[in-house]
Design an enzyme around this catalytic site. Structure first.
Site, PDB file in Angstrom:
ATOM      1  N   PHE A  73      -2.424   8.424  10.535  1.00  0.00           N
ATOM      2  CA  PHE A  73      -2.992   9.680  10.046  1.00  0.00           C
ATOM      3  C   PHE A  73      -1.980  10.829  10.018  1.00  0.00           C
ATOM      4  O   PHE A  73      -2.361  11.981   9.855  1.00  0.00           O
ATOM      5  CB  PHE A  73      -4.206  10.081  10.905  1.00  0.00           C
ATOM      6  CG  PHE A  73      -5.348   9.094  10.805  1.00  0.00           C
ATOM      7  CD1 PHE A  73      -6.230   9.146   9.731  1.00  0.00           C
ATOM      8  CD2 PHE A  73      -5.511   8.108  11.758  1.00  0.00           C
ATOM      9  CE1 PHE A  73      -7.277   8.226   9.613  1.00  0.00           C
ATOM     10  CE2 PHE A  73      -6.552   7.186  11.651  1.00  0.00           C
ATOM     11  CZ  PHE A  73      -7.435   7.244  10.578  1.00  0.00           C
ATOM     12  N   LEU A  74      -0.698  10.522  10.231  1.00  0.00           N
ATOM     13  CA  LEU A  74       0.271  11.618  10.272  1.00  0.00           C
ATOM     14  C   LEU A  74       0.358  12.344   8.930  1.00  0.00           C
ATOM     15  O   LEU A  74       0.039  11.775   7.888  1.00  0.00           O
ATOM     16  CB  LEU A  74       1.654  11.092  10.676  1.00  0.00           C
ATOM     17  CG  LEU A  74       2.367  10.045   9.807  1.00  0.00           C
ATOM     18  CD1 LEU A  74       2.969  10.649   8.561  1.00  0.00           C
ATOM     19  CD2 LEU A  74       3.449   9.364  10.611  1.00  0.00           C
ATOM     20  N   GLU A  89       2.901  14.421   6.319  1.00  0.00           N
ATOM     21  CA  GLU A  89       4.297  14.731   6.033  1.00  0.00           C
ATOM     22  C   GLU A  89       4.534  16.214   6.292  1.00  0.00           C
ATOM     23  O   GLU A  89       3.673  17.049   6.037  1.00  0.00           O
ATOM     24  CB  GLU A  89       4.626  14.403   4.564  1.00  0.00           C
ATOM     25  CG  GLU A  89       4.777  12.918   4.349  1.00  0.00           C
ATOM     26  CD  GLU A  89       4.989  12.534   2.899  1.00  0.00           C
ATOM     27  OE1 GLU A  89       5.424  13.377   2.101  1.00  0.00           O
ATOM     28  OE2 GLU A  89       4.711  11.369   2.569  1.00  0.00           O
ATOM     29  N   LYS A 123      -9.660   4.904   7.345  1.00  0.00           N
ATOM     30  CA  LYS A 123      -8.520   5.635   6.761  1.00  0.00           C
ATOM     31  C   LYS A 123      -8.867   6.181   5.369  1.00  0.00           C
ATOM     32  O   LYS A 123      -8.599   7.338   5.043  1.00  0.00           O
ATOM     33  CB  LYS A 123      -7.306   4.698   6.688  1.00  0.00           C
ATOM     34  CG  LYS A 123      -6.115   5.261   5.963  1.00  0.00           C
ATOM     35  CD  LYS A 123      -5.497   6.448   6.667  1.00  0.00           C
ATOM     36  CE  LYS A 123      -4.455   7.107   5.774  1.00  0.00           C
ATOM     37  NZ  LYS A 123      -3.912   8.327   6.367  1.00  0.00           N
ATOM     38  N   ASN A 152      -9.169  10.228   4.191  1.00  0.00           N
ATOM     39  CA  ASN A 152      -8.407  10.839   3.090  1.00  0.00           C
ATOM     40  C   ASN A 152      -9.327  11.281   1.963  1.00  0.00           C
ATOM     41  O   ASN A 152      -9.113  12.321   1.343  1.00  0.00           O
ATOM     42  CB  ASN A 152      -7.358   9.854   2.558  1.00  0.00           C
ATOM     43  CG  ASN A 152      -6.072   9.922   3.367  1.00  0.00           C
ATOM     44  OD1 ASN A 152      -6.009  10.650   4.358  1.00  0.00           O
ATOM     45  ND2 ASN A 152      -5.081   9.169   2.983  1.00  0.00           N
ATOM     46  N   PHE A 191      -8.315  22.702   4.531  1.00  0.00           N
ATOM     47  CA  PHE A 191      -8.496  21.931   3.288  1.00  0.00           C
ATOM     48  C   PHE A 191      -9.530  22.532   2.341  1.00  0.00           C
ATOM     49  O   PHE A 191     -10.172  21.808   1.590  1.00  0.00           O
ATOM     50  CB  PHE A 191      -8.846  20.465   3.600  1.00  0.00           C
ATOM     51  CG  PHE A 191      -7.623  19.646   3.870  1.00  0.00           C
ATOM     52  CD1 PHE A 191      -7.022  19.681   5.117  1.00  0.00           C
ATOM     53  CD2 PHE A 191      -7.033  18.888   2.876  1.00  0.00           C
ATOM     54  CE1 PHE A 191      -5.868  18.974   5.369  1.00  0.00           C
ATOM     55  CE2 PHE A 191      -5.867  18.171   3.107  1.00  0.00           C
ATOM     56  CZ  PHE A 191      -5.294  18.212   4.373  1.00  0.00           C
ATOM     57  N   GLY A 203      -6.543  25.621  -5.733  1.00  0.00           N
ATOM     58  CA  GLY A 203      -5.147  25.615  -6.166  1.00  0.00           C
ATOM     59  C   GLY A 203      -4.929  24.636  -7.291  1.00  0.00           C
ATOM     60  O   GLY A 203      -5.815  24.422  -8.127  1.00  0.00           O
ATOM     61  N   CYS A 223      -0.260   9.904  -0.920  1.00  0.00           N
ATOM     62  CA  CYS A 223      -1.440   9.291  -0.299  1.00  0.00           C
ATOM     63  C   CYS A 223      -2.741   9.567  -1.038  1.00  0.00           C
ATOM     64  O   CYS A 223      -3.374   8.637  -1.534  1.00  0.00           O
ATOM     65  CB  CYS A 223      -1.551   9.744   1.155  1.00  0.00           C
ATOM     66  SG  CYS A 223      -0.238   9.062   2.177  1.00  0.00           S
ATOM     67  N   ARG A 227       6.131  12.832  -4.961  1.00  0.00           N
ATOM     68  CA  ARG A 227       5.242  11.859  -5.605  1.00  0.00           C
ATOM     69  C   ARG A 227       3.924  12.541  -5.989  1.00  0.00           C
ATOM     70  O   ARG A 227       3.307  13.184  -5.158  1.00  0.00           O
ATOM     71  CB  ARG A 227       5.011  10.663  -4.666  1.00  0.00           C
ATOM     72  CG  ARG A 227       6.278   9.813  -4.482  1.00  0.00           C
ATOM     73  CD  ARG A 227       6.079   8.668  -3.523  1.00  0.00           C
ATOM     74  NE  ARG A 227       6.200   9.060  -2.119  1.00  0.00           N
ATOM     75  CZ  ARG A 227       6.236   8.198  -1.099  1.00  0.00           C
ATOM     76  NH1 ARG A 227       6.136   6.911  -1.328  1.00  0.00           N
ATOM     77  NH2 ARG A 227       6.351   8.632   0.137  1.00  0.00           N
TER      78      ARG A 227
HETATM   79  N1  LIG Z   1       3.529   9.175   3.808  1.00  0.00           N
HETATM   80  C1  LIG Z   1       2.476   9.540   4.520  1.00  0.00           C
HETATM   81  O1  LIG Z   1       2.265  10.721   4.809  1.00  0.00           O
HETATM   82  C2  LIG Z   1       1.505   8.506   5.011  1.00  0.00           C
HETATM   83  C3  LIG Z   1       0.553   8.866   5.976  1.00  0.00           C
HETATM   84  C4  LIG Z   1      -0.356   7.903   6.432  1.00  0.00           C
HETATM   85  C5  LIG Z   1      -0.310   6.621   5.882  1.00  0.00           C
HETATM   86  N2  LIG Z   1       0.598   6.309   4.927  1.00  0.00           N
HETATM   87  C6  LIG Z   1       0.623   4.947   4.406  1.00  0.00           C
HETATM   88  O2  LIG Z   1       1.678   4.234   5.050  1.00  0.00           O
HETATM   89  C7  LIG Z   1       2.304   3.329   4.149  1.00  0.00           C
HETATM   90  C8  LIG Z   1       3.775   3.654   4.024  1.00  0.00           C
HETATM   91  O3  LIG Z   1       3.909   4.937   3.471  1.00  0.00           O
HETATM   92  P1  LIG Z   1       5.320   5.683   3.385  1.00  0.00           P
HETATM   93  O4  LIG Z   1       5.057   7.027   2.813  1.00  0.00           O
HETATM   94  O5  LIG Z   1       6.017   5.562   4.699  1.00  0.00           O
HETATM   95  O6  LIG Z   1       6.041   4.741   2.309  1.00  0.00           O
HETATM   96  P2  LIG Z   1       7.544   4.781   1.830  1.00  0.00           P
HETATM   97  O7  LIG Z   1       7.532   4.318   0.431  1.00  0.00           O
HETATM   98  O8  LIG Z   1       8.178   6.085   2.194  1.00  0.00           O
HETATM   99  O9  LIG Z   1       8.256   3.663   2.750  1.00  0.00           O
HETATM  100  C9  LIG Z   1       8.005   2.295   2.688  1.00  0.00           C
HETATM  101  C10 LIG Z   1       9.309   1.573   3.051  1.00  0.00           C
HETATM  102  O10 LIG Z   1       9.038   0.181   3.223  1.00  0.00           O
HETATM  103  C11 LIG Z   1      10.149  -0.539   2.735  1.00  0.00           C
HETATM  104  N3  LIG Z   1       9.763  -1.946   2.461  1.00  0.00           N
HETATM  105  C12 LIG Z   1       8.972  -2.415   1.492  1.00  0.00           C
HETATM  106  N4  LIG Z   1       8.857  -3.762   1.579  1.00  0.00           N
HETATM  107  C13 LIG Z   1       9.592  -4.133   2.662  1.00  0.00           C
HETATM  108  C14 LIG Z   1       9.872  -5.369   3.275  1.00  0.00           C
HETATM  109  N5  LIG Z   1       9.387  -6.529   2.779  1.00  0.00           N
HETATM  110  N6  LIG Z   1      10.659  -5.406   4.358  1.00  0.00           N
HETATM  111  C15 LIG Z   1      11.182  -4.255   4.845  1.00  0.00           C
HETATM  112  N7  LIG Z   1      10.956  -3.041   4.311  1.00  0.00           N
HETATM  113  C16 LIG Z   1      10.171  -2.971   3.231  1.00  0.00           C
HETATM  114  C17 LIG Z   1      10.549   0.241   1.482  1.00  0.00           C
HETATM  115  O11 LIG Z   1      11.870  -0.069   1.084  1.00  0.00           O
HETATM  116  C18 LIG Z   1      10.381   1.679   1.964  1.00  0.00           C
HETATM  117  O12 LIG Z   1      11.565   2.212   2.527  1.00  0.00           O
HETATM  118  C19 LIG Z   1       1.521   3.455   2.833  1.00  0.00           C
HETATM  119  O13 LIG Z   1       0.516   2.492   2.819  1.00  0.00           O
HETATM  120  C20 LIG Z   1       0.929   4.842   2.935  1.00  0.00           C
HETATM  121  O14 LIG Z   1      -0.264   4.962   2.184  1.00  0.00           O
HETATM  122  C21 LIG Z   1       1.519   7.214   4.484  1.00  0.00           C
END
Ligand SMILES: NC(=O)c1ccc[n+]([C@@H]2O[C@H](COP(=O)([O-])OP(=O)(O)OC[C@H]3O[C@@H](n4cnc5c(N)ncnc54)[C@H](O)[C@@H]3O)[C@@H](O)[C@H]2O)c1
Length: 457
Positions: A157-158, A160, A216, A220, A261, A265, A272, A340
Site C-alpha cells: 500500500f505504499l 510513491e 488491494k 485503490n 483524496f 483536478g 497504479c 506513467r
Molecule cells: N508503484 C507503486 O506505488 C505501487 C504501490 C503498491 C503496489 N504496486 C504494485 O507493485 C507491483 C510493482 O510495481 P512497481 O511500481 O514497483 O513496478 P516497476 O515497473 O517500477 O518495477 C518492476 C521491476 O520488476 C522487474 N522484473 C520484471 N520481471 C522480472 C523478473 N522475472 N525477474 C526479476 N525482475 C523482474 C522489472 O525489470 C522492474 O524493474 C505492481 O503490481 C504494482 O501495481 C505499486
C-alpha cells in the site's frame, strides 16, 4: 531472516531496503542487468526520498545485495516476495506474465520449504496460478523429494513520494494465507518478518488469500472513486457557479468523509490507479458482474485532461496557432519522477495538436524521452519541435500567452505573482490543481481558471 525480493522497481527496491534496514539479509533480484549495475555503483534509478541513504547503508553493512540471478535468490530465501510489474493488458486486464515468469523460475530452483508472497497487485486467483506454475515446474524436475511451499498474498500500500515512510509506518499490513499447515507456516513467517512494524500497535490484518487480493483493488478503487466523484461535482460546481474548493472544505470536515483524496483536478494517473481500476472492472465482467460505479469512475477520469485542455482552447477562440503555453508540472503527482499515465501527457498532446508551442517545467522531468518513455519514437519526434523544457518555473512562463498548472509541486504553490505577471505575455493562468484562491489571483491581476471554481460559463 533471509528474504528475497524479485523486482527492483518502486515496490521491490523500497521493500528490499526497508527489510534490510530492520536487520534482515535481503537479496533483491532484478532482470535488468543495467539497473543492477547502477545499484551496485550506488545509483538509485528512481526518485524516492530517503531511499538512496537506506540502500547505501545496507549495501555497506552487507545486509543487502542485488543480482540478476533468480536461482541465487531462491537458494538464499526463507521468504520470497514477488514485486514485479503487472501492467495493463490490451483488454484492460492485469498482465500477469512477469509474475508467472517468476513463479516458473522459482519452481525450477526450489530445493527446500519456501514462502512465496505476492506483493505485486494481482487479481483474485493469482496466488492459485502462482502455486500451479511452481508445482508444474517442480513436477517436471521429477525430484525424489518434492520441497513444500506456500503462496501467500501480501499486497503493498505504499505511496510513491513517501514510499519509505509508508513502508516503515504502514497503516496496516494485509496478508492472505492459504489453509493448511503450509499456510500456517507462511503466516508465522510473515508475522515474524513484519513484527518490527507492530511494536506500537498491531497492524497485521490476516485473511484468506482471495480476500487479500481483492482488498488491494478495493482500496485503490475507492480512492479513485473519491477523486472522480469530486471531479464530477466540480463540473456541476462550474455549471452552477459554486466553488468546489469551498465544498471540499465543507464536506472534508465530516469525519466520515475526511479531507484526503477529495481534490478536484486533472484526475488520477500514475502506475497504479488507472490499471487497477481497469483490472477490477475486467475481473468483474469475467465473473459475470458489472461494477457500474467503478466504470463511471473510469469514464469521468478519462475525460478530465481533455475537458481541461478544451477550456484553454475556448479561451483562445478554439485555436492555439501561434500561441505559447507555459506548463508547470509533468509527473503524475508531486514527489515522484513517475510519469506513467500522467495527465500532463494528454495535456501536452492536446496543446500541441491545437497549434501551441509548450514551455514546460518540472523539478524531475527534463525531456520528452523522460516524459514519454513508452510512446513510439515517431510521436516524440512529432512533438519535439513544439515542446521546450525550461530550467525554472519563471523561465517556462517567460513570453507565454498563458500558464497551465498540471502537477501541484510545492515550488509552484507560492509563486512571486508580480514576477509571474511580468514574465507572462498575458496574465492568464489555468490551474489544473486548484492551488490558488480565484479572488486573490484576480486581485493580483490574473485571469484565473481552476477546476470547479464556478467559471465554466
Ligand atoms: N508503484 C507503486 O506505488 C505501487 C504501490 C503498491 C503496489 N504496486 C504494485 O507493485 C507491483 C510493482 O510495481 P512497481 O511500481 O514497483 O513496478 P516497476 O515497473 O517500477 O518495477 C518492476 C521491476 O520488476 C522487474 N522484473 C520484471 N520481471 C522480472 C523478473 N522475472 N525477474 C526479476 N525482475 C523482474 C522489472 O525489470 C522492474 O524493474 C505492481 O503490481 C504494482 O501495481 C505499486
Amino acid at each position: 531472516m533471509k528474504i528475497t525480493i524479485v523486482g527492483a522497481g518502486y515496490v521491490g527496491l523500497v521493500s528490499s531496503a526497508c527489510f534490510a534496514e530492520l536487520g534482515n539479509h535481503v537479496v533483491c533480484v532484478e532482470r535488468d542487468g543495467a539497473r543492477v549495475a547502477q545499484l551496485h555503483e550506488g545509483i538509485v534509478p528512481i526518485h524516492e526520498p530517503g531511499l538512496p541513504e537506506l540502500i547505501a547503508r545496507n549495501l555497506a553493512a552487507g545486509r543487502l545485495a542485488f543480482t540478476t540471478d533468480l536461482a541465487q535468490g531462491v537458494r538464499h530465501a526463507q521468504l520470497l516476495f514477488i514485486a514485479v510489474g503487472t501492467p495493463m493488458a490490451q483488454d484492460g486486464s492485469a498482465d500477469l506474465s512477469q509474475v508467472l515468469e517468476v513463479a516458473r523460475a522459482v519452481g525450477r530452483h526450489l530445493s527446500r520449504f519456501l514462502v512465496v508472497a505476492n506483493k505485486s497487485t494481482v487479481p483474485v486467483g493469482t496466488a492459485q496460478q502462482v502455486h500451479s506454475a511452481i508445482a508444474h515446474e517442480l513436477a517436471a524436475r521429477r525430484l525424489a523429494r518434492v520441497p513444500a511451499f506456500a503462496v501467500a498474498s501480501n499486497p503493498e500500500f505504499l505511496k510513491e513520494g513517501a514510499a519509505v515512510e509508508d513502508f516503515m509506518r504502514p497503516d496496516r499490513v494485509v496478508i492472505g494465507v492459504p489453509p493448511g499447515s503450509a499456510g500456517t507456516r507462511a503466516e508465522s513467517l510473515l508475522r515474524r518478518a513484519y513484527a518490527p512494524f507492530n511494536r506500537n500497535h498491531e497492524r497485521m490484518v490476516v485473511m484468506d488469500v482471495k480476500s487479500a487480493e481483492l482488498t488491494k483493488y478495493a482500496a485503490n478503487t475507492l480512492l479513485a472513486t473519491k477523486i472522480s466523484f469530486m471531479n464530477d461535482m466540480a463540473a456541476l460546481a462550474d455549471a452552477l457557479g459554486a466553488d468546489i474548493e469551498q465544498v471540499r472544505r465543507g464536506i472534508g470536515s465530516d469525519r466520515r468523509i475526511g479531507y484526503d483524496f477529495i481534490y478536484a483536478g486533472l484526475g488520477y494517473g500514475g502506475s497504479c490507479f488507472p490499471k487497477d481500476v481497469a483490472a477490477i472492472c475486467h475481473t468483474a465482467r469475467a465473473a459475470g458482474e458489472r461494477l457500474r460505479v467503478v466504470e463511471a469512475v473510469q469514464a469521468v477520469n478519462a475525460g478530465q485532461p481533455a475537458r481541461f485542455a478544451e477550456r484553454v482552447l475556448r479561451h483562445f477562440g478554439g485555436s492555439l496557432e501561434g500561441r505559447t503555453i507555459a506548463l508547470w508540472g509533468l509527473t503524475f503527482k508531486p514527489g515522484t519522477d513517475d510519469v506513467r499515465e500522467a495527465p500532463s501527457r494528454a495535456i501536452v498532446r492536446a496543446l500541441v495538436a491545437a497549434g501551441a508551442q509548450v514551455q514546460a517545467h518540472d523539478p524531475l522531468v527534463h525531456s520528452l524521452d523522460q516524459l514519454m518513455p513508452d510512446e513510439p519514437a515517431a510521436q516524440r519526434v512529432r512533438l519535439e519541435p513544439h515542446v521546450r523544457f525550461c530550467a525554472d518555473p519563471l523561465a517556462a512562463a517567460r513570453g507565454a500567452d498563458a500558464l497551465v498548472i498540471a502537477t501541484e509541486w510545492k515550488i509552484y504553490r507560492s509563486p512571486d505573482l508580480p514576477a509571474l505577471r511580468r514574465a507572462l505575455r498575458a496574465p492568464v493562468v489555468f490551474d489544473g490543481r486548484n492551488l490558488f484562491d480565484p479572488q486573490d489571483m484576480a486581485r493580483a491581476g490574473f485571469i484565473y481558471q481552476g477546476v470547479g471554481r464556478g467559471q465554466e460559463r
